[in-house]
Write an enzyme that holds these catalytic residues in place. Sequence first.
Site, PDB file in Angstrom:
ATOM      1  N   HIS A 156       9.079 -17.303  81.837  1.00 47.69           N
ATOM      2  CA  HIS A 156       9.407 -17.281  83.265  1.00 47.69           C
ATOM      3  C   HIS A 156      10.585 -18.218  83.549  1.00 47.69           C
ATOM      4  CE1 HIS A 156       7.438 -17.020  87.551  1.00 47.69           C
ATOM      5  NE2 HIS A 156       8.633 -16.474  87.506  1.00 47.69           N
ATOM      6  N   HIS A 191      -0.335 -17.921  76.671  1.00 46.14           N
ATOM      7  CA  HIS A 191      -0.285 -18.243  78.100  1.00 46.14           C
ATOM      8  C   HIS A 191       0.881 -19.174  78.410  1.00 46.14           C
ATOM      9  CE1 HIS A 191      -2.180 -19.104  82.107  1.00 46.14           C
ATOM     10  NE2 HIS A 191      -1.480 -20.219  81.954  1.00 46.14           N
ATOM     11  N   GLU A 192       0.970 -20.281  77.695  1.00 43.22           N
ATOM     12  CA  GLU A 192       2.030 -21.244  77.983  1.00 43.22           C
ATOM     13  C   GLU A 192       3.405 -20.687  77.648  1.00 43.22           C
ATOM     14  OE1 GLU A 192       1.484 -23.682  79.812  1.00 43.22           O
ATOM     15  OE2 GLU A 192      -0.696 -23.533  79.700  1.00 43.22           O
ATOM     16  N   HIS A 244       4.635 -18.859  80.611  1.00 45.77           N
ATOM     17  CA  HIS A 244       5.319 -19.741  81.563  1.00 45.77           C
ATOM     18  C   HIS A 244       6.744 -20.026  81.085  1.00 45.77           C
ATOM     19  CE1 HIS A 244       2.133 -20.624  84.349  1.00 45.77           C
ATOM     20  NE2 HIS A 244       1.340 -21.172  83.440  1.00 45.77           N
TER      21      HIS A 244
END
Length: 731
Positions: free
Chosen positions: A499, A492-493, A496
């Site tokens: 992104h 998940h991180e 980010h």
Amino acid sequence: MTGHKPQHNHQYSPLLAPSELDHELPDFAAVDVADLVPLFRTGVVDHRAEIAAIVANPEEPTWENTMDALEASGQLLDRVLAIVGNYAGTDATEDVIAVEETIAPEYAGHVSAINMDAGLFARVSSLPAQPEGSENEALLTYWLRRFRRGGAMLDEAGRAEMGSIDARLAELSTRFGRNVVDAAETGAVLFTEESELAGLGDAHKARLAQDAADAGQDGWLVRLGLPSVQPVLEELDSPAARARVHEASLRRGSTGETDNSGVLLEIVRLRARRAELLGYANHAEYVVEEETAGSLADVDDLLARLTPAAVANAEGEYKRVLDKARTAGADGAGDGADGVQVSGADWPYWAAKLRAEELDVDDEELKKYFPLDRVLEDGAFFAARRLYGITVERREDLVGYHPDVQVWEVREAAAATGGPASADAPGEPVGLLLTDMYARPTKRGGAWMSSFVEQNNLLGQTPVVVNVLNIAKPAAGEQALLTPDEVATVFHEFGHALHGLLSDVRYPSLSGTNVPRDFVEFPSQINENWALEPEILANYARHVDTGAHLPQEMVAAVRSQAAWGQGFATSEYLAACWLDLAWHRLSVEEAEAVTDVEAFEAEALASAGVGRDVLPALAPRYSSAYFNHIFAGGYSADYWSYLWAEVLDADGFEGFVDTDAARGAAGANAHVGDVPAIDPDDVRFAGDRFRRMILSRGATIDYDDAFWMFRGKQRSVEPLLRRRGLAGSLD
């Protein structure tokens, strides 16, 4: 920070100019906390002068002398704030906290002054409309909205009040966050008898003993994480031990010097007043205006659709857990006069027992297949190479801000558009990733991504981002072994981080993760899916001692675990969403009338159908006094955004699976609860599209259009309902 060399005159600080290290990585070893406040104030003075020069420019406003100049301003300030923000989260020592508490209100005042600068507002407003769909149009829209929401259109008295509110809110939010950190530290539970820790493995007990020693105590210390339910409750055999930990968790921020009650009430009142000043009914309406959801009514509709079904599933799960506890002859599992048969402290323990029985898996044995290094390098990094044609390699020559921090360089594969990336040599540099994985006493709980340098083509800067987690640090010579939830958090991180790393825009304000809250979680949640994709899983899920692959029966169990207990998990999340909205729907008058935080919370949860009267063992994921996300973390009236992003994720991931449809032909959707193997060519095809249409575009896009372009259709909530096992109960 650990390892920093002292500097006694900020004139010599490395922050005064862009770092000469690769990608402008800060020279952490030369940064001294004592210099940060004077450097910040110098940065504010410089930024004011730059803004004043833009306003005073005698030439007619042009894009270059106004917008380019505005976006290029404040570089010193940005460098200092990046350091302060990181240190405040990762090493909140007394010195760092004092810096943050000094800077926060001063910075809020500085930002308010920019937002309400009449000359700057007039100059930007005079610029002509920009080409539809262009980055220029997105930037102009961003700044005009920022001026309006920042109070530029208020009268003199309104602007003065707005500035005062912003500064006070910054001060209060900082205090709330500090209280949360302090409350977790002072609320840590010390066990002095080893018998109280029955159920824990030797390695776990050794970590707790080390935590106690680090705190100068004898025994075993259980530190508290951010959520209400502490993971250790799943393992402690003693009901009394479980009760001690759970009670300590729930009472954080409600007593003594770390009592957040008064702080959060003032925050709520000031947010309500600010919304009123700007013409909104409440703070929630003010927030949702900037989100992709569209309106508060749309948010309500999604939450209302999910809540009854989630609660019904949770009630069914509760009955099964109760039966398990009764069968085992557990204390407190019989009929109680107050109707509470398995308490909130005992629920995780018996749920874990039932899960292990139904899925036939040993959680401790399962973790041995998820050593952190493999999960990160052979899992998350490997998946990114397969999807986006990038490589991630250690830079041993570059140093992070703490000995635990590792620095990685991200590069394009040499032939990023042709064939499997695994055969490609590293190519052009993209940016740097820092990973800070282990918990520390001075580290804020939870997991997050932030930036030291944001990608932008205006100044030619490449991104430097950091992933922060709070995994228990293993003993010397051992590896950290992760739970499936922790594996998902790593992916998940890193989503980010991707992104931020793969951003390709001109302006810093539109870069990377500078997008609405209900969209920023979309790429990160999309990336979680790859943790269970067969090829990726096979590459990293290997036994820490033998190197053996995760057995197929365990693969099935891991996938089943992701769906197991979704009734309770969804209900505790929804309870936090409803609580957040309840606080931020209040008008000024209603906010002034609230004086009892616990009573308000109980009433709000009951009204939403997620109160103790319905689910006695349920606590919201975060109760008000330690709800850091909404009172100190930027998610006020926005905690629901994770769910909205999951709507995009659950539907959007089918854009990777359903590649025939993406290529313009008919294709089939993914099976419920399954993560099918995907053809390597399809992986790169879909990854390239996702990178081009979503990851690289930052805030330059129309988010609905971008999703439609990637997915080939408008978003639908149905894939999310199927994923969470709720589809059949909403007809």
